[in-house]
Design a protein around this motif. Structure first.
Motif, mmCIF file in Angstrom:
data_model
loop_
_atom_site.group_PDB
_atom_site.id
_atom_site.type_symbol
_atom_site.label_atom_id
_atom_site.label_comp_id
_atom_site.label_asym_id
_atom_site.label_seq_id
_atom_site.Cartn_x
_atom_site.Cartn_y
_atom_site.Cartn_z
ATOM 1 N N SER A 54 0.836 -1.203 0.000
ATOM 2 C CA SER A 54 0.000 0.000 0.000
ATOM 3 C C SER A 54 0.870 1.251 0.000
ATOM 4 O O SER A 54 1.733 1.402 0.859
ATOM 5 C CB SER A 54 -0.917 0.017 1.232
ATOM 6 O OG SER A 54 -1.740 1.170 1.230
ATOM 7 N N ARG A 55 0.627 2.125 -0.962
ATOM 8 C CA ARG A 55 1.309 3.423 -0.991
ATOM 9 C C ARG A 55 0.434 4.440 -0.269
ATOM 10 O O ARG A 55 -0.776 4.495 -0.481
ATOM 11 C CB ARG A 55 1.516 3.875 -2.436
ATOM 12 C CG ARG A 55 2.124 5.264 -2.559
ATOM 13 C CD ARG A 55 2.076 5.764 -3.983
ATOM 14 N NE ARG A 55 0.696 5.851 -4.472
ATOM 15 C CZ ARG A 55 0.357 6.406 -5.631
ATOM 16 N NH1 ARG A 55 1.273 6.893 -6.419
ATOM 17 N NH2 ARG A 55 -0.907 6.457 -6.019
ATOM 18 N N PHE A 56 1.060 5.278 0.573
ATOM 19 C CA PHE A 56 0.249 6.273 1.281
ATOM 20 C C PHE A 56 0.798 7.686 1.195
ATOM 21 O O PHE A 56 0.144 8.625 1.638
ATOM 22 C CB PHE A 56 0.059 5.877 2.752
ATOM 23 C CG PHE A 56 1.311 5.936 3.593
ATOM 24 C CD1 PHE A 56 1.650 7.091 4.287
ATOM 25 C CD2 PHE A 56 2.134 4.838 3.709
ATOM 26 C CE1 PHE A 56 2.789 7.162 5.068
ATOM 27 C CE2 PHE A 56 3.273 4.875 4.499
ATOM 28 C CZ PHE A 56 3.608 6.047 5.177
ATOM 29 N N LEU A 57 1.975 7.881 0.618
ATOM 30 C CA LEU A 57 2.508 9.238 0.434
ATOM 31 C C LEU A 57 3.194 9.327 -0.921
ATOM 32 O O LEU A 57 3.898 8.405 -1.336
ATOM 33 C CB LEU A 57 3.505 9.600 1.543
ATOM 34 C CG LEU A 57 4.177 10.982 1.354
ATOM 35 C CD1 LEU A 57 4.054 11.830 2.618
ATOM 36 C CD2 LEU A 57 5.657 10.840 0.988
ATOM 37 N N HIS A 58 2.973 10.452 -1.604
ATOM 38 C CA HIS A 58 3.650 10.722 -2.872
ATOM 39 C C HIS A 58 3.989 12.208 -2.909
ATOM 40 O O HIS A 58 3.116 13.051 -3.087
ATOM 41 C CB HIS A 58 2.757 10.352 -4.053
ATOM 42 C CG HIS A 58 3.484 10.349 -5.361
ATOM 43 N ND1 HIS A 58 2.943 9.864 -6.531
ATOM 44 C CD2 HIS A 58 4.745 10.769 -5.699
ATOM 45 C CE1 HIS A 58 3.810 9.984 -7.519
ATOM 46 N NE2 HIS A 58 4.906 10.544 -7.038
ATOM 47 N N THR A 59 5.259 12.507 -2.693
ATOM 48 C CA THR A 59 5.697 13.893 -2.668
ATOM 49 C C THR A 59 6.644 14.148 -3.837
ATOM 50 O O THR A 59 6.677 13.390 -4.806
ATOM 51 C CB THR A 59 6.371 14.214 -1.305
ATOM 52 O OG1 THR A 59 6.690 15.607 -1.256
ATOM 53 C CG2 THR A 59 7.612 13.373 -1.063
ATOM 54 N N ASP A 60 7.400 15.217 -3.771
ATOM 55 C CA ASP A 60 8.395 15.545 -4.786
ATOM 56 C C ASP A 60 9.757 15.544 -4.101
ATOM 57 O O ASP A 60 9.855 15.632 -2.875
ATOM 58 C CB ASP A 60 8.097 16.917 -5.392
ATOM 59 C CG ASP A 60 8.675 17.081 -6.792
ATOM 60 O OD1 ASP A 60 9.501 16.245 -7.196
ATOM 61 O OD2 ASP A 60 8.307 18.057 -7.469
ATOM 62 N N THR A 67 3.457 19.224 3.503
ATOM 63 C CA THR A 67 3.162 17.804 3.339
ATOM 64 C C THR A 67 1.682 17.512 3.146
ATOM 65 O O THR A 67 1.309 16.461 2.622
ATOM 66 C CB THR A 67 3.694 17.018 4.566
ATOM 67 O OG1 THR A 67 5.068 17.341 4.775
ATOM 68 C CG2 THR A 67 3.591 15.516 4.348
ATOM 69 N N LEU A 68 0.810 18.442 3.523
ATOM 70 C CA LEU A 68 -0.634 18.191 3.478
ATOM 71 C C LEU A 68 -1.148 17.643 2.136
ATOM 72 O O LEU A 68 -1.996 16.747 2.129
ATOM 73 C CB LEU A 68 -1.399 19.480 3.825
ATOM 74 C CG LEU A 68 -1.686 19.726 5.300
ATOM 75 C CD1 LEU A 68 -2.386 21.068 5.471
ATOM 76 C CD2 LEU A 68 -2.541 18.608 5.900
ATOM 77 N N PRO A 69 -0.680 18.147 0.977
ATOM 78 C CA PRO A 69 -1.234 17.640 -0.287
ATOM 79 C C PRO A 69 -0.654 16.304 -0.739
ATOM 80 O O PRO A 69 -1.020 15.809 -1.804
ATOM 81 C CB PRO A 69 -0.851 18.735 -1.297
ATOM 82 C CG PRO A 69 -0.293 19.868 -0.507
ATOM 83 C CD PRO A 69 0.229 19.288 0.749
ATOM 84 N N ALA A 70 0.249 15.710 0.034
ATOM 85 C CA ALA A 70 1.057 14.590 -0.467
ATOM 86 C C ALA A 70 0.463 13.211 -0.229
ATOM 87 O O ALA A 70 1.117 12.210 -0.507
ATOM 88 C CB ALA A 70 2.455 14.653 0.160
ATOM 89 N N PHE A 71 -0.787 13.143 0.253
ATOM 90 C CA PHE A 71 -1.367 11.846 0.589
ATOM 91 C C PHE A 71 -2.428 11.452 -0.436
ATOM 92 O O PHE A 71 -3.496 12.055 -0.499
ATOM 93 C CB PHE A 71 -1.963 11.892 2.001
ATOM 94 C CG PHE A 71 -0.958 12.295 3.037
ATOM 95 C CD1 PHE A 71 0.026 11.416 3.445
ATOM 96 C CD2 PHE A 71 -0.972 13.581 3.570
ATOM 97 C CE1 PHE A 71 0.977 11.800 4.390
ATOM 98 C CE2 PHE A 71 -0.036 13.970 4.510
ATOM 99 C CZ PHE A 71 0.943 13.077 4.911
ATOM 100 N N PRO A 72 -2.144 10.447 -1.253
ATOM 101 C CA PRO A 72 -3.082 10.060 -2.318
ATOM 102 C C PRO A 72 -4.241 9.235 -1.791
ATOM 103 O O PRO A 72 -4.142 8.557 -0.763
ATOM 104 C CB PRO A 72 -2.199 9.217 -3.253
ATOM 105 C CG PRO A 72 -1.183 8.602 -2.336
ATOM 106 C CD PRO A 72 -0.910 9.644 -1.284
ATOM 107 N N ASN A 73 -5.365 9.282 -2.495
ATOM 108 C CA ASN A 73 -6.492 8.414 -2.177
ATOM 109 C C ASN A 73 -6.288 7.017 -2.760
ATOM 110 O O ASN A 73 -6.827 6.040 -2.249
ATOM 111 C CB ASN A 73 -7.790 9.016 -2.721
ATOM 112 C CG ASN A 73 -8.154 10.306 -2.013
ATOM 113 O OD1 ASN A 73 -8.044 10.409 -0.806
ATOM 114 N ND2 ASN A 73 -8.581 11.300 -2.779
#
Length: 356
Positions: free
Chosen positions: A126-132, A308-314
């Motif tokens: 399970s992936r839970f964070l995707h940042t740059d 970090t707030l926008p970095a969590f995908p559904n």
């Protein structure tokens, strides 16, 4: 001066985390030990499925869905008792799971693929964070304006003097059109994760394996006002600035239903992060005991949380093609033997079975 990241580690260890071997569950308040709610709470706790979850290095906003799920009682509502465990030092997560000291660990796709290529029993689910992120540099110094300018520079990165740092930087240099840069020209510095210190002390010109949502705010708080980075995704390197949950294949088979509940609980917490960010911020500040931090540390906590707030995908799934491309890049840059890269199937170390 104590490095901000080390100070944050210390604060988290003292105030909010669980040292290895200790436990922390969702907090419950009862009016008295004999009260009905206390009795009900105790009965619930005895029926909870325990999950010992190893964080990646130290508590930071990247772990926000875990913290929110714990503080908001979401784990308990799914019948889970999730214990968040910080490593006192680097650990080999699969060995901790095999030894029965962990059930699940947080890792990055890059490390997952590398471990699979080494024959380790790992399985991401399970992936839970995707940042740059990518390569940090100080634009204020003026000697680096584009990726090609990094040719022959000194690189600070965890794992130095291994091949990872030069592989990342040289891929970017080539993507910028400089095809004649000798990979042996790079000098190496092991500054661990203290990227800003490495640059400010002139021990290195650039630092890699950075997440922009943490390292850039931290560098600016420490006085590097022109902190900048070259993004992996823009300069030819597979985008592995992501966090995933992993376990061993045997542990996955034994506890699949429980791990599915973990995924769903974190997904619900991600909804709170996006829909009620003020509440998520309150939970996080409580967890890291922000009010007791120094002024500079508080500034870093504020800035990194916001970034970090926008970095969590559904969407918690990842594609086979992604991992095939990542393994191909590891082979191309001589980090993985070509025969091994061809033999290792993505399905042996990644599954979407419970992440839908």
């Amino acid at each position: 001066m104590i490095h901000l990241r080390q100070a944050l580690i210390t604060t988290a260890l003292i105030c909010s985390s669980v040292a290895f071997g200790q436990q922390k569950s969702d907090e419950k308040v009862c009016s008295s030990p004999a009260s009905a709610e206390c009795s009900s709470s105790k009965n619930l706790e005895t029926n909870l499925e325990k999950i010992r979850l190893g964080l990646e290095w130290f508590t930071n906003p990247d772990h926000l869905p875990l913290i929110v799920a714990q503080k908001h009682g979401i784990f308990n509502s799914f019948g889970l008792d999730v214990q968040l465990i910080e490593p006192s030092d680097h650990w080999e997560a699969e060995e901790e799971i095999l030894a029965g000291r962990l059930d699940v660990a947080v890792t990055e796709p890059l490390h997952l693929a590398q471990d699979a290529a080494r024959g380790k029993p790992v399985l991401g689910f399970s992936r839970f964070l995707h940042t740059d992120g990518g390569v940090l540099y100080d634009a204020g110094k003026g000697d680096i304006k584009r990726p090609a300018d990094m040719c022959g520079k000194t690189i600070s990165y965890p794992g130095s003097p291994g091949p990872g740092g030069p592989a990342i930087v040289n891929t970017m240099v080539k993507a910028d059109g400089k095809l004649d840069c000798d990979i042996a020209s790079y000098k190496k510095h092991n500054g661990s994760f203290f990227h800003t210190d490495a640059l400010q002390s002139n021990a290195a010109d650039v630092a890699t394996l950075i997440f922009w949502n943490f390292e850039i705010p931290e560098a600016k708080a420490k006085g590097m006002k022109d902190a900048a980075f070259f993004s992996l995704k823009e300069w030819g390197v597979p985008d592995f600035c992501q966090l995933v949950l992993m376990t061993t294949p045997s542990h996955f088979d034994k506890r699949k239903d429980v791990l599915r509940k973990l995924v769903l609980a974190m997904r619900r917490a991600t909804g709170i992060v996006h829909q009620q960010p003020a509440l998520a911020r309150e939970y996080y500040y409580q967890h890291v005991n922000k009010e007791d931090a120094s002024e500079t540390q508080q500034a870093v906590i504020d800035a990194t949380f916001t970034a970090t707030l926008p970095a969590f995908p559904n969407d918690n799934m990842m594609s086979t093609e992604y991992y095939e491309h990542l393994m191909g890049w590891l082979v191309e840059t001589d980090q993985v033997d070509s025969n091994v890269g061809e033999e290792v199937s993505v399905s042996s170390y990644w599954t979407n079975e419970i992440s839908w």
